[in-house]
Write a protein that holds these residues in place. Structure first.
Motif, mmCIF file in Angstrom:
data_model
loop_
_atom_site.group_PDB
_atom_site.id
_atom_site.type_symbol
_atom_site.label_atom_id
_atom_site.label_comp_id
_atom_site.label_asym_id
_atom_site.label_seq_id
_atom_site.Cartn_x
_atom_site.Cartn_y
_atom_site.Cartn_z
ATOM 1 N N CYS A 49 0.865 -1.175 0.000
ATOM 2 C CA CYS A 49 0.000 0.000 0.000
ATOM 3 C C CYS A 49 0.903 1.226 0.000
ATOM 4 N N ASP A 50 0.587 2.200 -0.833
ATOM 5 C CA ASP A 50 1.442 3.366 -0.990
ATOM 6 C C ASP A 50 1.376 4.318 0.201
ATOM 7 N N ILE A 51 0.466 4.056 1.140
ATOM 8 C CA ILE A 51 0.338 4.927 2.304
ATOM 9 C C ILE A 51 0.916 4.285 3.560
ATOM 10 N N CYS A 52 0.433 3.072 3.896
ATOM 11 C CA CYS A 52 0.866 2.450 5.149
ATOM 12 C C CYS A 52 2.052 1.508 4.972
ATOM 13 N N ASN A 53 2.385 1.188 3.728
ATOM 14 C CA ASN A 53 3.532 0.332 3.410
ATOM 15 C C ASN A 53 3.344 -1.119 3.857
ATOM 16 N N GLU A 54 2.104 -1.518 4.107
ATOM 17 C CA GLU A 54 1.787 -2.921 4.373
ATOM 18 C C GLU A 54 1.334 -3.572 3.063
ATOM 19 N N ALA A 55 1.357 -4.897 3.025
ATOM 20 C CA ALA A 55 0.958 -5.618 1.819
ATOM 21 C C ALA A 55 -0.444 -5.195 1.377
#
Length: 256
Positions: A198-204
């Protein structure tokens, strides 16, 4: 060393016996066991979890928080920090069942639409051949007998068990998705399979919105998207328009 008392033991016991609990349930337990303590603030809650994790760290466990990407809710669960998926599943499932589960996960993660789901029929039609090289200790081209004999009925029973134990879930559309235990415990697998972040939270970004511009690889969780654009009138389409108008910029820069 952090010292735990009955207040901390209550939550650990609840997580171990009942499995992952929603953040609302965990905070209810916290406020209940600490009712005689004047401080039940947010910071006190995180200190409470922090003390538990300092103790659990000695045995390589953690009371971990993770978000269910299908409903956006946060859950807590006790997680083994060092074991791989075989160790986490091995005491409950056979080798063919683990291979089947991994194949189902891979099929879900390979969903290019970012919906993070497959149909029940698609799951049952999965062949275990792709898992042979990973699971077989012999000739990679030789399919183990246990894999060959893994019947449709066994697949159905395995799916039922994985759903019951929350490794998988049934989505609102009646499809099969990842369960909260998978989100909490299989993060390393997501990285190994190169799931886009995810481009915001950096989780998958397993269940995420995709940019409809084919040249843009940005994906964002629905809940991250809502937090990013706090006003209802600002939506994903507007974000795409920004990208198209500023193609010279990297998508990451647009989010800063």
């Amino acid at each position: 060393m952090a010292i735990l008392d009955s207040k901390h033991h209550a939550l650990i016991q609840a997580l171990l016996t009942r499995g992952p609990l929603s953040e609302k349930e965990v905070k209810f337990i916290f406020k209940t066991v600490c009712e005689n303590n004047a401080d039940v603030s947010e910071s006190a809650f995180y200190d409470y979890i922090g003390r538990i994790n300092k103790e659990l760290d000695f045995v390589q466990f953690e009371a971990r928080a993770g978000r269910n990407q299908y409903d956006g809710e946060i859950y807590y669960g006790v997680v083994n920090k060092v074991a791989d998926e075989h160790a986490k599943l091995g005491t409950q499932y056979s080798l063919p069942q683990i291979a089947f589960f991994k194949a189902v996960i891979e099929a879900i993660l390979q969903d290019q639409s970012g919906k993070g789901k497959i149909s029940n029929i698609e799951a049952l039609n999965i062949r275990l051949d792709s898992q042979v090289k990973q699971e077989s200790q012999g000739d990679p081209g030789q399919v183990p007998l246990a894999f060959k004999q893994f019947s449709m009925a066994q697949k159905e029973k395995t799916l039922e068990d994985l759903l019951k134990n929350r490794w998988l879930c049934t989505t609102e559309e009646g499809k099969i998705g990842l369960g909260i235990r998978a989100f909490l415990e299989l993060r390393s697998l997501f990285k190994n399979l190169d799931v886009p972040f995810c481009d915001i939270c950096n989780e998958a970004g397993i269940k995420a919105e995709l940019c409809q511009n084919e040249e843009c690889s940005v994906r964002m969780h629905d809940y991250c998207l809502k937090r990013k654009f706090q006003h209802p009138q600002v939506d994903w389409i507007e974000y795409q328009r920004k990208i198209e108008n500023r193609k010279s910029l990297r998508p990451k820069a647009l989010l800063s």
